[in-house]
Design a protein around this motif. Structure first.
Motif, PDB file in Angstrom:
ATOM      1  N   GLU A  39       0.841  -1.205   0.000  1.00 58.87           N
ATOM      2  CA  GLU A  39       0.000   0.000   0.000  1.00 58.87           C
ATOM      3  C   GLU A  39       0.875   1.254   0.000  1.00 58.87           C
ATOM      4  O   GLU A  39       0.635   2.193  -0.760  1.00 58.87           O
ATOM      5  CB  GLU A  39      -0.904  -0.019   1.234  1.00 58.87           C
ATOM      6  CG  GLU A  39      -1.821   1.178   1.348  1.00 58.87           C
ATOM      7  CD  GLU A  39      -2.634   1.160   2.640  1.00 58.87           C
ATOM      8  OE1 GLU A  39      -3.506   2.042   2.784  1.00 58.87           O
ATOM      9  OE2 GLU A  39      -2.407   0.283   3.497  1.00 58.87           O
ATOM     10  N   LEU A  43       1.210   4.016  -3.066  1.00 57.94           N
ATOM     11  CA  LEU A  43       0.914   5.422  -2.792  1.00 57.94           C
ATOM     12  C   LEU A  43       2.079   6.309  -3.209  1.00 57.94           C
ATOM     13  O   LEU A  43       1.891   7.350  -3.865  1.00 57.94           O
ATOM     14  CB  LEU A  43       0.616   5.593  -1.303  1.00 57.94           C
ATOM     15  CG  LEU A  43       0.130   6.963  -0.845  1.00 57.94           C
ATOM     16  CD1 LEU A  43      -1.199   7.299  -1.485  1.00 57.94           C
ATOM     17  CD2 LEU A  43       0.017   6.999   0.680  1.00 57.94           C
ATOM     18  N   LEU A  92      -5.371   0.611  -3.983  1.00 59.99           N
ATOM     19  CA  LEU A  92      -4.389   1.606  -4.428  1.00 59.99           C
ATOM     20  C   LEU A  92      -3.654   1.141  -5.677  1.00 59.99           C
ATOM     21  O   LEU A  92      -3.388   1.934  -6.584  1.00 59.99           O
ATOM     22  CB  LEU A  92      -3.392   1.902  -3.308  1.00 59.99           C
ATOM     23  CG  LEU A  92      -3.799   2.998  -2.329  1.00 59.99           C
ATOM     24  CD1 LEU A  92      -2.760   3.124  -1.222  1.00 59.99           C
ATOM     25  CD2 LEU A  92      -3.959   4.335  -3.037  1.00 59.99           C
ATOM     26  N   ARG A  95      -5.926   1.530  -8.656  1.00 58.90           N
ATOM     27  CA  ARG A  95      -6.228   2.918  -9.011  1.00 58.90           C
ATOM     28  C   ARG A  95      -4.985   3.729  -9.346  1.00 58.90           C
ATOM     29  O   ARG A  95      -5.099   4.943  -9.580  1.00 58.90           O
ATOM     30  CB  ARG A  95      -6.977   3.599  -7.869  1.00 58.90           C
ATOM     31  CG  ARG A  95      -8.371   3.047  -7.595  1.00 58.90           C
ATOM     32  CD  ARG A  95      -9.189   4.048  -6.789  1.00 58.90           C
ATOM     33  NE  ARG A  95      -8.527   4.417  -5.544  1.00 58.90           N
ATOM     34  CZ  ARG A  95      -8.788   3.853  -4.359  1.00 58.90           C
ATOM     35  NH1 ARG A  95      -9.682   2.867  -4.278  1.00 58.90           N
ATOM     36  NH2 ARG A  95      -8.167   4.254  -3.263  1.00 58.90           N
ATOM     37  N   LEU A  96      -3.822   3.124  -9.357  1.00 57.17           N
ATOM     38  CA  LEU A  96      -2.605   3.880  -9.684  1.00 57.17           C
ATOM     39  C   LEU A  96      -2.823   4.665 -10.981  1.00 57.17           C
ATOM     40  O   LEU A  96      -3.214   4.084 -11.998  1.00 57.17           O
ATOM     41  CB  LEU A  96      -1.426   2.925  -9.862  1.00 57.17           C
ATOM     42  CG  LEU A  96      -0.377   2.891  -8.761  1.00 57.17           C
ATOM     43  CD1 LEU A  96       0.556   1.717  -8.948  1.00 57.17           C
ATOM     44  CD2 LEU A  96       0.416   4.172  -8.751  1.00 57.17           C
TER      45      LEU A  96
END
Length: 264
Positions: A39, A43, A92, A95-96
């Motif tokens: 994660e 991010l 995450l 959705r990068l």
């Protein structure tokens, strides 16, 4: 090679970053700390303007044998549960805001298969094998992972894979749409470098907008007007279109510089 955590490592070569699942003695089965570190890595790389493509792969002979089953029901007090960190990392990764490529060899099973599906593109070597196996454990598959599998594979294939938990070979995975291409193991790194180099050289604006709008179509059946308007405004303030047209007219390779909506 830089470490986010010793079990999740990140390397960079130019504009391409690679997230390595680094637990080869356990076929890269994902323990709690690995989900947390994945994660964090997703991010960081999503926000890094110098990174234009992200690769996910496993150290050693296998991609990922799934979640570490021994940790599923461990009580963690005030910490997030195993399921919560698992789903957060996957969300995450999915959705990068830049292209993601899973490079798969050996086992890609359970949560490992979910991670591959979270990525935009998937390259597998001939020795890869795939399975979605919660029916072997009596586990209800997470809804978000089920949705992504169904969108990629369709209802019939998704149900067959989850009902049976059977493992399928790389060529069968390609046939049903689980992977985009299958390569010989000794040619895999070269093919991966060719693909990621191509992706890194293309317009990230086009790629990010495409990823956003395809996600909207998947969720709503169409691209909502608000999403269209957003990307229209972003494109109007970005240099990529002018550069692409100029490069075409001048018969040269384009040098695209847009690196995200906050870069302008």
């Amino acid at each position: 090679m830089s470490a986010v955590d010793e079990l999740i490592r990140v390397t960079r070569e130019g504009a391409v970053a690679t997230i390595w699942l680094n637990r080869p003695s356990k076929r890269n089965a994902m323990c709690y700390s690995m989900w947390v570190s994945l994660e964090e890595a997703a991010l960081q790389l999503g926000a890094d303007a110098e990174v234009r493509v992200v690769v996910l792969r496993g150290c050693g002979e296998h991609f990922c044998a799934g979640a570490d089953i021994t940790e599923l029901n461990v009580h963690r007090g005030d910490q997030r549960s195993f399921s919560e960190v698992n789903l957060a990392a996957e969300a995450l990764l999915a959705r990068l805001p830049k292209p993601t490529v899973a490079f798969i060899s050996g086992d890609c099973i359970g949560g490992g298969c979910a991670l591959a599906i979270d990525c935009d593109l998937r390259i597998a070597t001939h020795n890869a094998r795939f399975g979605i196996t919660p029916a072997k454990l009596g586990i209800v598959y997470p809804a978000a992972s089920l949705e992504r599998a169904t969108h990629l594979l369709g209802p019939a294939v998704t149900k067959r894979m989850l009902f049976t938990g059977e493992l399928i070979a790389a060529e069968e995975a390609r046939r049903v749409g689980l992977v985009d291409e299958v390569v010989d193991a000794d040619e895999g790194d070269e093919r991966l470098a060719t693909l990621t180099g191509m992706l890194a050289g293309r317009s990230l604006l086009t790629q990010a907008a495409t990823k956003s709008m395809v996600a909207a179509v998947t969720a709503h059946g169409q691209v909502p007007q608000a999403v269209q308007s957003y990307w229209r405004e972003v494109a109007a303030g970005a240099p990529d279109s002018a550069e692409g047209i100029a490069a075409f007219v001048e018969k040269r390779s384009a040098h695209f510089t847009w690196s995200g909506p906050d870069a302008e």
